[in-house]
Write a protein that holds these residues in place. Sequence first.
Motif, mmCIF file in Angstrom:
data_model
loop_
_atom_site.group_PDB
_atom_site.id
_atom_site.type_symbol
_atom_site.label_atom_id
_atom_site.label_comp_id
_atom_site.label_asym_id
_atom_site.label_seq_id
_atom_site.Cartn_x
_atom_site.Cartn_y
_atom_site.Cartn_z
ATOM 1 N N SER A 99 -15.055 -2.323 83.993
ATOM 2 C CA SER A 99 -16.113 -1.543 83.341
ATOM 3 C C SER A 99 -17.187 -2.470 82.802
ATOM 4 O O SER A 99 -18.380 -2.155 82.896
ATOM 5 C CB SER A 99 -15.540 -0.661 82.237
ATOM 6 N N TYR A 100 -16.796 -3.601 82.235
ATOM 7 C CA TYR A 100 -17.786 -4.576 81.788
ATOM 8 C C TYR A 100 -18.583 -5.143 82.963
ATOM 9 O O TYR A 100 -19.794 -5.315 82.884
ATOM 10 C CB TYR A 100 -17.118 -5.726 81.017
ATOM 11 N N ALA A 101 -17.909 -5.425 84.062
ATOM 12 C CA ALA A 101 -18.576 -5.983 85.237
ATOM 13 C C ALA A 101 -19.562 -4.981 85.838
ATOM 14 O O ALA A 101 -20.695 -5.342 86.182
ATOM 15 C CB ALA A 101 -17.547 -6.400 86.284
ATOM 16 N N VAL A 102 -19.160 -3.731 85.937
ATOM 17 C CA VAL A 102 -20.056 -2.707 86.476
ATOM 18 C C VAL A 102 -21.250 -2.511 85.554
ATOM 19 O O VAL A 102 -22.398 -2.416 86.005
ATOM 20 C CB VAL A 102 -19.294 -1.381 86.712
ATOM 21 N N SER A 116 -3.059 -3.054 84.971
ATOM 22 C CA SER A 116 -3.063 -2.991 83.514
ATOM 23 C C SER A 116 -4.396 -2.475 83.001
ATOM 24 O O SER A 116 -5.367 -2.331 83.749
ATOM 25 C CB SER A 116 -2.798 -4.384 82.942
ATOM 26 N N HIS A 117 -4.429 -2.225 81.726
ATOM 27 C CA HIS A 117 -5.672 -1.770 81.100
ATOM 28 C C HIS A 117 -6.740 -2.862 81.147
ATOM 29 O O HIS A 117 -7.931 -2.564 81.168
ATOM 30 C CB HIS A 117 -5.419 -1.353 79.649
ATOM 31 N N THR A 118 -6.298 -4.095 81.161
ATOM 32 C CA THR A 118 -7.234 -5.218 81.189
ATOM 33 C C THR A 118 -8.112 -5.173 82.439
ATOM 34 O O THR A 118 -9.311 -5.457 82.368
ATOM 35 C CB THR A 118 -6.459 -6.552 81.143
ATOM 36 N N PHE A 119 -7.526 -4.783 83.556
ATOM 37 C CA PHE A 119 -8.298 -4.671 84.803
ATOM 38 C C PHE A 119 -9.421 -3.644 84.660
ATOM 39 O O PHE A 119 -10.563 -3.896 85.029
ATOM 40 C CB PHE A 119 -7.369 -4.298 85.961
ATOM 41 N N TYR A 120 -9.089 -2.488 84.128
ATOM 42 C CA TYR A 120 -10.087 -1.436 83.982
ATOM 43 C C TYR A 120 -11.174 -1.832 82.990
ATOM 44 O O TYR A 120 -12.354 -1.545 83.197
ATOM 45 C CB TYR A 120 -9.424 -0.129 83.542
ATOM 46 N N ILE A 121 -10.801 -2.470 81.920
ATOM 47 C CA ILE A 121 -11.781 -2.923 80.926
ATOM 48 C C ILE A 121 -12.694 -3.976 81.538
ATOM 49 O O ILE A 121 -13.925 -3.924 81.395
ATOM 50 C CB ILE A 121 -11.068 -3.454 79.667
ATOM 51 N N ALA A 122 -12.113 -4.930 82.250
ATOM 52 C CA ALA A 122 -12.910 -5.979 82.884
ATOM 53 C C ALA A 122 -13.853 -5.394 83.927
ATOM 54 O O ALA A 122 -15.025 -5.781 84.013
ATOM 55 C CB ALA A 122 -12.002 -7.030 83.506
#
Length: 56
Positions: free
Chosen positions: A10-13, A2-8
Motif C-alpha cells: 500500500s505504501y509502494a502503490v 503477512s500484514h507486512t506485505f500488504y502494508i508495504a
Amino acid sequence: MSHTFYIAMSYAVSAGVILCLIAWTWLDGRARRQELAELEASGIRRRSAQAKDDAA
C-alpha cells in the motif's frame, strides 16, 4: 502472507501514484509554458499584461 506485505504494497502503490501525479503536473506545466511562449512569439498577448505604450 503477512500484514507486512500488504502494508508495504500500500505504501509502494501510494508512492507510485504520488510520483506519477508530480511528474504529470511538472510535464503539463512545461507544456503550458511552451504554448504561452509560442503564443507570445506570434504576437498574442495576455489581457493582464500591459502594452508597452500603456505602461506610462
